[in-house]
Enzyme design. Structure first.
Site, PDB file in Angstrom:
ATOM      1  N   HIS A  44     -13.883 -10.813   2.310  1.00 42.30           N
ATOM      2  CA  HIS A  44     -13.211  -9.537   2.499  1.00 42.30           C
ATOM      3  C   HIS A  44     -14.194  -8.489   3.034  1.00 42.30           C
ATOM      4  O   HIS A  44     -13.816  -7.609   3.787  1.00 42.30           O
ATOM      5  CB  HIS A  44     -12.614  -9.019   1.184  1.00 42.30           C
ATOM      6  CG  HIS A  44     -11.507  -9.866   0.635  1.00 42.30           C
ATOM      7  ND1 HIS A  44     -10.188  -9.718   1.015  1.00 42.30           N
ATOM      8  CD2 HIS A  44     -11.514 -10.874  -0.261  1.00 42.30           C
ATOM      9  CE1 HIS A  44      -9.436 -10.597   0.369  1.00 42.30           C
ATOM     10  NE2 HIS A  44     -10.224 -11.299  -0.415  1.00 42.30           N
ATOM     11  N   LYS A  90      -2.381   3.516  -1.336  1.00 43.39           N
ATOM     12  CA  LYS A  90      -3.559   2.663  -1.215  1.00 43.39           C
ATOM     13  C   LYS A  90      -4.683   3.260  -2.044  1.00 43.39           C
ATOM     14  O   LYS A  90      -4.661   4.441  -2.397  1.00 43.39           O
ATOM     15  CB  LYS A  90      -4.036   2.587   0.240  1.00 43.39           C
ATOM     16  CG  LYS A  90      -3.052   1.918   1.208  1.00 43.39           C
ATOM     17  CD  LYS A  90      -3.581   1.947   2.624  1.00 43.39           C
ATOM     18  CE  LYS A  90      -2.587   1.331   3.595  1.00 43.39           C
ATOM     19  NZ  LYS A  90      -2.451  -0.120   3.413  1.00 43.39           N
ATOM     20  N   ARG A  91      -5.659   2.425  -2.329  1.00 43.17           N
ATOM     21  CA  ARG A  91      -6.900   2.931  -2.898  1.00 43.17           C
ATOM     22  C   ARG A  91      -7.466   3.996  -1.962  1.00 43.17           C
ATOM     23  O   ARG A  91      -7.477   3.836  -0.750  1.00 43.17           O
ATOM     24  CB  ARG A  91      -7.884   1.757  -3.039  1.00 43.17           C
ATOM     25  CG  ARG A  91      -9.258   2.102  -3.539  1.00 43.17           C
ATOM     26  CD  ARG A  91     -10.024   0.821  -3.859  1.00 43.17           C
ATOM     27  NE  ARG A  91     -10.021  -0.120  -2.739  1.00 43.17           N
ATOM     28  CZ  ARG A  91     -10.964  -0.154  -1.803  1.00 43.17           C
ATOM     29  NH1 ARG A  91     -11.963   0.729  -1.812  1.00 43.17           N
ATOM     30  NH2 ARG A  91     -10.916  -1.058  -0.842  1.00 43.17           N
ATOM     31  N   LYS A 149      -9.442   3.977   4.991  1.00 45.08           N
ATOM     32  CA  LYS A 149      -7.979   3.851   4.944  1.00 45.08           C
ATOM     33  C   LYS A 149      -7.290   5.104   5.483  1.00 45.08           C
ATOM     34  O   LYS A 149      -6.094   5.106   5.733  1.00 45.08           O
ATOM     35  CB  LYS A 149      -7.528   3.550   3.509  1.00 45.08           C
ATOM     36  CG  LYS A 149      -7.988   2.173   3.028  1.00 45.08           C
ATOM     37  CD  LYS A 149      -7.529   1.877   1.614  1.00 45.08           C
ATOM     38  CE  LYS A 149      -8.020   0.542   1.096  1.00 45.08           C
ATOM     39  NZ  LYS A 149      -7.387  -0.617   1.756  1.00 45.08           N
ATOM     40  N   THR A 190      -2.010  -5.929   2.294  1.00 42.49           N
ATOM     41  CA  THR A 190      -0.793  -6.620   1.853  1.00 42.49           C
ATOM     42  C   THR A 190       0.333  -5.637   1.566  1.00 42.49           C
ATOM     43  O   THR A 190       1.505  -6.032   1.562  1.00 42.49           O
ATOM     44  CB  THR A 190      -1.047  -7.468   0.586  1.00 42.49           C
ATOM     45  OG1 THR A 190      -1.637  -6.655  -0.430  1.00 42.49           O
ATOM     46  CG2 THR A 190      -1.949  -8.647   0.900  1.00 42.49           C
ATOM     47  N   LYS A 216       4.637  -5.776   2.045  1.00 40.61           N
ATOM     48  CA  LYS A 216       5.622  -5.427   1.021  1.00 40.61           C
ATOM     49  C   LYS A 216       6.635  -4.417   1.560  1.00 40.61           C
ATOM     50  O   LYS A 216       7.849  -4.537   1.318  1.00 40.61           O
ATOM     51  CB  LYS A 216       4.911  -4.877  -0.216  1.00 40.61           C
ATOM     52  CG  LYS A 216       4.019  -5.894  -0.902  1.00 40.61           C
ATOM     53  CD  LYS A 216       2.999  -5.237  -1.825  1.00 40.61           C
ATOM     54  CE  LYS A 216       1.931  -6.226  -2.252  1.00 40.61           C
ATOM     55  NZ  LYS A 216       0.759  -5.582  -2.880  1.00 40.61           N
TER      56      LYS A 216
END
Length: 862
Positions: free
Chosen positions: A405, A591-592, A597, A702, A706
């Protein structure tokens, strides 16, 4: 005579037992001369008449729940509240899981298949009660029983607090893979840590700051775990390692800590197969120093207890301090050492030659956190099993598989030498690639496990790559980057066949059937096939494509979406005390919190939209698509910039939501304490979701899968799994923007050596930054460190992508106004998500990496 203690032996390793003793979890029946299993004790018929099966009818379920109210909880009907009813119901469900779990484990023991073990520092499981009932196929029966007892099942489900065993996508991926392994009847166990407090409970201060509090998820009894106090292993830290012969050593002294096992049953869907997640809790070997206590030194008396308990107290302790860094390393070794000891015990019980270890064991490393398992297995094989280096290395490199990752984690060698002296010896002894490239010093420097510097560092990604049989990325783009840039030298050394791709997946059981029952029902009724058929073969959703053109189906699809938006609005109203316009477009980013991000890009885009709205007349505003923007996610406690982003979001929301001119058209909400359960409410309600990482930085993602599975359209960069989603659903059904991966490094170079002011690159972004600095959303000076990361170096390319981002959002507005076409896009998106099932992904691992097969129970499905 009496037994005496040899004080000279304290702290020295015990003599290794040549034969492992079978524990309560490793028992299997003996057989007679004909091969028939013997009944172990007592009268076989008496036993079998008394052994219970799964409680599957309403009266038996009701009796089971009431029995737990009376005995496990020691309560009566007149003093039973919702929490007590939840606990009794959960214990009843756990009884059913244990019945299937016992049958599954005995079946594995009889068949002796090759097993896979998934090592992950996080397992973000979410609530278990609803998921267990769905997988058992007993939700309706339990609902009837609970209703008959005067309670509401949905109320009881809400009483369960999410297990605090993870933080983000890494842990949720691991949870999906365990669910799919059980549903696919594959012999796979997970291994992790039983954190007492997990990551943290997120609170928001009046000024918008994130505050961290302990997450007391274990304050009430956890009905889903089974303590295995008979399964314990000693784990050593510090001490000294004395070299002997043939590459071996004796590691002694230091601190010894006990690893105690707790098992969590993982039920498969539409099958009796029930796998296991084994979590380790750290406890002191000698918990109380009586001599210190009697001498009045009370702190010293419990020091060893506190030191041991700290190892599994918190997920990701802040590593900005020396103590925190050491604690993180302790966590990783403690977990991998205990897990390998358990795996080795199970293998030894099979009484197979140690050379066959890779024939029966495959260990998947989920990122670099469990990389210490590689030198630990070498230590066991060298020092305990007394193998030669060549034999040990052959076994090790055929046992491990590495999911990449990130390549960032490194450990200072002085810390490693102090905490794990034997493992540093082994790491130094691992064969380098010098013979392959004897004169290429630059290549050697890049590929070495040891990074030169002050201090020297151990590169965990390099160690994982060298010590594993295969390495995989988690999306096509990411895997290509691994092969061509991140691990290019290793590809040239080992060959491309060692490096593969397994695109991540999600379980449709939780991420559609459980979180969006209205849509699940509509799909089942429309496809006219059993629900289990499409939930275990997600490609069957393609049968929805013809329905995208049918007006009645479009109407029902839109009604499901509206119902989910109302559910989210109700949650916001009950938790934040404000109302939400359910007629508006719901735009979600969960998200984190991290700069790559780019939640910062999102909130700056929101401010731009707000400033534009303020310039419009009331008549013009009525033509604008109303939008509600939702954020949720946690920032690491020591991540200053990420916490500033949260603060900005909260304070922007405060201004926008109270502005009478614009609040009808634009509102913003930051929902605190993000969890799987909150995601289950947010995801089905989304019209669009944002996955806007800087190109080349998101391995896969991911949450994008979803959202799309639930009919939410995707706004994103050409990054991670966004690319493959677009390939499946069609680019006309996604909204892409931003620079592509090949341009990123050149743009960063330009920022560093030929910077262009923001005012020239993006006047619109410059105006937004100036409004923040001027104090429109609170003290502007507070945000200067965040704004400077954009104005000065802009590593994550906000200035380069902002204008493209705004154009993409304009395209979203335009598309959303054509309601019929928008609903068609939503239906088509869901219909084409078959590739992104975790069932497909786990089969890729099973067949192409681990070489394991389904071990279906003889008596079939439940």
């Amino acid at each position: 005579m009496t037994a005496v203690l040899d004080t000279a032996s304290i702290g020295k390793p015990k003599a290794r037992a040549r034969k492992h003793v079978r524990s309560l979890t490793g028992y299997w029946p003996e057989t007679d001369s004909t091969g028939k299993e013997k009944w172990p004790r007592g009268d076989e018929k008496t036993w079998k008449d008394a052994i219970r099966g799964v409680a599957s009818d309403t009266p038996t379920i009701t009796k089971s729940i009431v029995n737990h109210v009376q005995t496990s909880l020691a309560r009566q009907p007149h003093n039973l509240d919702d929490l007590g009813a939840y606990q009794a119901s959960a214990l009843s469900v756990r009884d059913n899981l244990i019945v299937n779990w016992n049958e599954t484990q005995l079946h594995y023991t009889r068949k002796a298949p090759k097993r896979a073990y998934y090592l992950s520092l996080e397992f973000l499981m979410g609530r278990t009660l609803d998921n267990a009932l769905l997988n058992l196929g007993l939700k309706n029966k339990y609902n009837d029983s609970i209703t008959g007892l005067g309670f509401n099942l949905e109320d009881l489900i809400d009483k369960e607090r999410d297990a605090a065993l993870g933080n983000g996508g890494l842990g949720r991926l691991a949870a999906c893979y365990l669910d799919s392994s059980a549903s696919q009847e594959l012999p796979v166990w997970g291994y992790g840590l039983r954190y007492k407090y997990g990551i943290f409970q997120q609170l928001i201060a009046p000024d918008g700051q994130q505050l961290e509090a302990p997450d007391p998820w274990l304050d009430n009894q956890n009905p889903w775990e089974l303590p295995r106090l008979d399964v314990t292993y000693e784990v050593r830290f510090y001490g000294h390692a004395e070299r002997t012969e043939n590459g071996r050593a004796i590691w002694s002294g230091g601190q010894e800590v006990l690893a105690v096992a707790y098992d969590v049953m993982i039920p498969g869907y539409d099958t009796k197969n029930t796998n296991n997640l084994r979590l380790w809790e750290s406890k002191p070997k000698r918990g109380f120093d009586l001599n210190s206590f009697n001498a009045g030194n009370y702190e010293q008396a419990v020091e060893s207890s506190n030191s041991a308990a700290a190892i599994t107290a918190v997920l990701y302790p802040n590593d900005h301090t020396t103590f925190g860094k050491e604690l993180r390393l302790k966590q990783q070794y403690f977990w991998t050492a205990a897990s390998l000891a358990d795996i080795m015990r199970r293998f030894k019980n099979m009484e197979k030659p140690i050379s066959e270890f890779p024939d029966y064991v495959a260990i998947q490393l989920n990122d670099t956190h469990p990389t210490l398992a590689i030198p630990e297995l070498m230590r066991v094989l060298l020092d305990d099993e007394e193998l030669s280096w060549a034999e040990a290395w052959q076994i090790t490199t055929n046992t491990f598989f590495f999911t990449n990752h990130t390549v960032l984690p490194k450990w200072p060698i002085p810390l490693m030498e102090q905490l794990l002296p034997r493992h540093m010896q082994i790491i130094y002894d691992i064969v380098t690639v010098e013979k392959q490239f004897p004169g290429d010093r630059d290549r050697l420097a890049r590929m070495s496990i040891i990074e030169e510097g002050i201090p020297k560092q151990v590169r965990m990604a390099n160690l994982a790559c060298i010590g594993s049989r295969k390495v995989n990325g988690v999306a096509e783009l990411h895997s290509e980057l691994v092969r061509t840039t991140i691990m290019k030298d290793f590809v040239e050394h080992y060959g491309v066949s060692k490096f593969g791709n397994v695109t991540n997946g999600i379980t449709p059981r939780r991420w559609l059937d459980q979180c969006n029952p209205g849509l699940s029902t509509l799909i089942t009724e429309s496809l006219k096939i059993p629900k289990a058929a499409w939930l275990k073969d997600l490609y069957k959703l393609e049968g929805l494509l013809p329905f995208a053109e049918k007006a009645d189906f479009q109407k029902r699809w839109a009604a499901v979406k509206l119902s989910n938006k109302r559910r989210l609005a109700h949650y916001v109203e009950t938790t934040l005390g404000v109302s939400v316009n359910t007629a508006a477009m719901f735009d979600v980013q969960i998200k984190r919190l991290h700069e790559y991000k780019r939640q910062s890009l999102n909130i700056l885009g929101v401010i731009h939209r707000y400033l534009l709205l303020k310039t419009l007349t009331p008549a013009q505003r009525k033509k604008v698509v109303p939008k509600v923007v939702f954020f949720a996610g946690k920032a690491a406690p020591g991540y200053f910039i990420a916490k500033l982003i949260i603060r900005l979001i909260v304070n922007v929301a405060r201004v926008l939501n109270s502005d009478p001119d614009t609040k009808e058209y634009l509102t913003v909400f930051f929902l605190p304490d993000y969890s799987v359960s909150l995601a289950e409410i947010l995801i089905p309600a989304s019209d669009i979701s944002q996955h806007i990482s800087t190109a080349g930085t998101e391995a896969s993602g991911t949450s994008n899968m979803k959202f799309c599975l639930n009919g939410g359209l995707l706004v994103g960069t050409v990054d991670g799994a966004n690319i493959e989603i677009a390939e499946e659903v069609g680019e006309s059904n996604v909204f892409f923007f931003g620079h592509l991966t090949p341009a990123v490094e050149d743009l960063r170079y330009q920022h560093l050596y030929h910077p262009v002011p923001v005012e020239q690159k993006s006047p619109a972004l410059a105006a937004v930054l100036n409004e923040v600095s001027a104090g429109r959303f609170g003290d502007g000076g507070v945000y200067e460190p965040l704004l400077n990361t954009i104005r000065q170096h802009d590593y994550y390319l906000l200035t380069d992508d902002f204008d493209s981002y705004i154009r993409a959002l304009d395209m979203v507005d335009e598309a959303y106004q054509d309601r019929t076409e928008w609903i068609k896009k939503s239906i088509r998106t869901t219909a084409k998500m078959g590739k992104f099932s975790s069932d497909r992904a786990i089969q890729d691992y099973a067949q192409e990496y681990w070489n394991i097969e389904s071990t279906k129970l003889e008596n079939g499905t439940a």
